[in-house]
Each structure stands twice: as structure tokens, then as C-alpha cells.
Scaffold this active site. Structure first.
Site, PDB file in Angstrom:
ATOM      1  N   ARG A   1       0.824  -1.220   0.000  1.00 56.24           N
ATOM      2  CA  ARG A   1       0.000   0.000   0.000  1.00 56.24           C
ATOM      3  C   ARG A   1       0.857   1.269   0.000  1.00 56.24           C
ATOM      4  NH1 ARG A   1      -5.087   0.393   1.047  1.00 56.24           N
ATOM      5  NH2 ARG A   1      -5.115  -1.626   2.064  1.00 56.24           N
ATOM      6  N   ASP A  40     -14.279   6.431   6.611  1.00 52.03           N
ATOM      7  CA  ASP A  40     -15.531   7.202   6.582  1.00 52.03           C
ATOM      8  C   ASP A  40     -15.738   7.996   7.866  1.00 52.03           C
ATOM      9  OD1 ASP A  40     -16.062   6.101   4.068  1.00 52.03           O
ATOM     10  OD2 ASP A  40     -17.103   4.388   4.924  1.00 52.03           O
ATOM     11  N   ASP A  67      -9.690  11.412   6.993  1.00 51.89           N
ATOM     12  CA  ASP A  67      -8.627  11.263   7.987  1.00 51.89           C
ATOM     13  C   ASP A  67      -8.184   9.799   7.969  1.00 51.89           C
ATOM     14  OD1 ASP A  67     -10.503   9.860   9.421  1.00 51.89           O
ATOM     15  OD2 ASP A  67     -10.769  11.367  10.994  1.00 51.89           O
ATOM     16  N   HIS A 103     -19.717   9.664   0.755  1.00 51.83           N
ATOM     17  CA  HIS A 103     -20.196   8.361   1.244  1.00 51.83           C
ATOM     18  C   HIS A 103     -21.721   8.363   1.176  1.00 51.83           C
ATOM     19  CE1 HIS A 103     -20.035   4.604   3.393  1.00 51.83           C
ATOM     20  NE2 HIS A 103     -21.011   5.050   4.174  1.00 51.83           N
ATOM     21  N   ASN A 137     -14.012  12.975   0.514  1.00 56.54           N
ATOM     22  CA  ASN A 137     -14.646  11.721   0.097  1.00 56.54           C
ATOM     23  C   ASN A 137     -16.153  11.909   0.155  1.00 56.54           C
ATOM     24  OD1 ASN A 137     -14.836   8.910  -0.562  1.00 56.54           O
ATOM     25  ND2 ASN A 137     -15.395   8.505   1.565  1.00 56.54           N
ATOM     26  N   LEU A 139      -6.687   4.802   2.270  1.00 57.80           N
ATOM     27  CA  LEU A 139      -5.456   5.562   2.094  1.00 57.80           C
ATOM     28  C   LEU A 139      -4.526   5.296   3.283  1.00 57.80           C
ATOM     29  CD1 LEU A 139      -6.680   9.070   0.866  1.00 57.80           C
ATOM     30  CD2 LEU A 139      -6.403   6.944  -0.417  1.00 57.80           C
ATOM     31  N   ARG A 163     -10.114   2.067  -2.146  1.00 58.30           N
ATOM     32  CA  ARG A 163      -8.938   1.655  -1.379  1.00 58.30           C
ATOM     33  C   ARG A 163      -8.775   2.580  -0.184  1.00 58.30           C
ATOM     34  NH1 ARG A 163      -4.956  -1.626  -3.007  1.00 58.30           N
ATOM     35  NH2 ARG A 163      -3.265  -0.382  -2.154  1.00 58.30           N
TER      36      ARG A 163
HETATM   37  C1  GRF Z   1     -20.896   6.423  -4.645  1.00 61.48           C
HETATM   38  O1  GRF Z   1     -22.095   5.909  -4.133  1.00 61.48           O
HETATM   39  C2  GRF Z   1     -20.089   7.066  -3.555  1.00 61.48           C
HETATM   40  O2  GRF Z   1     -20.881   7.619  -2.544  1.00 61.48           O
HETATM   41  C3  GRF Z   1     -19.288   5.915  -3.007  1.00 61.48           C
HETATM   42  O3  GRF Z   1     -18.972   5.134  -4.126  1.00 61.48           O
HETATM   43  C4  GRF Z   1     -19.957   5.335  -5.135  1.00 61.48           C
HETATM   44  C5  GRF Z   1     -19.216   5.741  -6.368  1.00 61.48           C
HETATM   45  O4  GRF Z   1     -20.090   5.884  -7.476  1.00 61.48           O
HETATM   46  N1  GRF Z   1     -18.128   6.369  -2.287  1.00 61.48           N
HETATM   47  P1  GRF Z   1     -19.562   6.543  -8.799  1.00 61.48           P
HETATM   48  O5  GRF Z   1     -18.357   5.710  -9.254  1.00 61.48           O
HETATM   49  O6  GRF Z   1     -19.173   7.946  -8.512  1.00 61.48           O
HETATM   50  O7  GRF Z   1     -20.699   6.430  -9.770  1.00 61.48           O
END
Ligand code: GRF
Length: 223
Positions: free
Chosen positions: A77, A157, A153, A121, A119, A105, A103
Site C-alpha cells: 500500500r 468514513d 482522515d 459516502h 470523500n 489511504l 482503497r
Molecule cells: C458512490 O455511491 C459514492 O458515494 C461511493 O462510491 C460510489 C461511487 O459511485 N463512495 P460513482 O463511481 O461515482 O458512480
């Protein structure tokens, strides 16, 4: 001379480095928002994927953007991350955008871009971190789901929350229909969050993201 002065007075465009592993719909939403002038003051400097066959990478090439595969297979990694960090630096990246980058980080990566990695989520964190968040939320029986854009961080998530959008669970929903409506909101939320961070009009107080001009840090609905 005047033109020269004007040019040097122009605010420098901030450079985004996008990391993705899959279809890249969040990345394309950001790219379109930039192209349409809805997200200003920034440009996409480079798109990097750990998967050479990621649809998002092909989409980046079609849009004429610099798109690179840096595969992780068989590498440690730290070594893989070091190459990505070097590539982001080579491209003068100011803000790293994780858009479905599957992945974790390394601490070195997070420390290389302090408060400069975002990010998205697909849940209202801290509920339902990890994989299949929308399905987790649906199966749990929540009435309100949503998405979260946060600083990255060293924990999964977990970083400071920049912005959240809520999505009601409707009668007749299943995990797929709910996911689709959350994704629509993700496509709006990510550009809004990038604009907020690039504006610099905020401070971080402990775990709280506090917008300038809101001394109590009060978040409005859907913020
Ligand atoms: C999304 O649902 C995002 O929230 C999560 O991974 C998915 C990626 O979707 N982290 P895309 O590749 O942007 O369509």
C-alpha cells in the site's frame, strides 16, 4: 502591460486530482458542473484509477482530461500510495477528490494532503460506514437516508463532515431505488462541498466544520 496585470490579478485556478475505481458518475457530475460554470475557480488536473478498466477512467479520456491508471496489484500500500502522491504533486493538485475510490489511504497519504482530501459516502455518517451503505440503511429501516461529503482522515468514513444531504425513504422503495435517489443527491452535494472548501470560508473546530459568518456553526437543513 494592462493585460499582463489583469492576468496576474486573476485568481489562480485550483487544481483537483480525482481518484476513482469504478463507473465514475460522481466524477462526471463534477466535470460537467465545471464545464457548465456551476462549479467555478477550479479545474480537473488529473484523474487516477487503481483499475485500468474503470469506466470512470474511460469517461475522463473522452472528456479530454489527463487519465492515468496506477494499479495496486502485487504492491505494498505504501509504495502504491507513494506513486499516487508523487503523481498528484507533479500535476500541482490542490484538492484530492475521492470519487468511488475503493482503497483505504495510508496515513502517509492522508498526511501528505492535510484537510485537502474529500470523500463522498452514500449514508448520513456516522451511520452505516463501509460497503453497501444504502442497503445497510434500507435494511435497518431508516426513514431518512442521504449522503455525506467529508474530509478524509486516517479512519474509514470518519473525517470532519463538510456537507450532508438527506433523502427520504419512500413507501415502495427498495435498496436500489433508494440508492438511485441518494446518487442524484451525491451529484449535487459533491460540487457544493468542493466549492465550500475551495472558498476557504470555514474553519474546523474539533470535529465540527464551521462556516464563516455562522459563529455557532449552525448548519441549515440539508447542510
Ligand atoms: C458512490 O455511491 C459514492 O458515494 C461511493 O462510491 C460510489 C461511487 O459511485 N463512495 P460513482 O463511481 O461515482 O458512480
Amino acid at each position: 502591460m494592462v493585460a499582463l496585470l489583469r492576468r496576474s490579478c486573476k485568481k489562480k485556478m485550483k487544481r483537483l486530482g480525482v481518484l476513482l475505481s469504478g463507473r465514475g458518475s460522481n466524477f462526471t457530475a463534477i466535470a460537467y458542473n465545471i464545464a457548465q460554470g456551476k462549479l467555478t475557480g477550479c479545474e480537473i488536473a488529473v484523474v487516477i484509477s487503481n483499475k485500468a478498466d474503470a469506466a470512470g477512467l474511460a469517461a475522463a479520456r473522452e472528456l479530454g482530461l489527463k487519465a492515468l491508471a496506477i494499479e495496486a496489484r502485487g504492491r505494498k500500500r505504501a509504495e502504491h500510495d507513494a506513486e499516487i502522491i508523487a503523481t498528484l504533486r507533479e500535476h500541482g493538485v490542490d484538492l484530492v477528490i475521492l470519487a468511488g475510490y475503493m482503497r483505504l489511504l495510508s496515513p502517509e497519504f492522508v498526511q501528505a494532503f492535510p484537510e485537502r482530501i474529500l470523500n463522498i459516502h452514500p449514508s448520513l455518517l456516522p451511520a452505516f460506514p463501509g460497503l453497501d451503505a444504502q442497503e445497510q440503511a434500507f435494511n435497518y429501516g431508516v426513514h431518512v437516508a442521504g449522503c455525506t461529503v467529508h474530509f478524509v482522515d486516517e479512519e474509514l468514513d470518519h473525517g470532519v463532515i463538510v456537507l450532508q444531504k438527506t433523502v427520504p425513504v419512500l413507501p415502495g422503495d427498495d435498496a436500489q431505488t433508494l440508492s438511485a435517489r441518494i446518487l442524484e443527491q451525491e451529484h449535487v452535494a459533491y460540487s457544493e462541498a468542493i466549492a465550500r472548501v475551495l472558498s476557504g470560508e470555514y474553519r474546523v473546530a474539533g470535529r465540527r466544520y464551521v462556516r464563516a459568518g455562522r459563529p455557532d456553526g449552525a448548519a441549515s437543513r440539508n447542510s
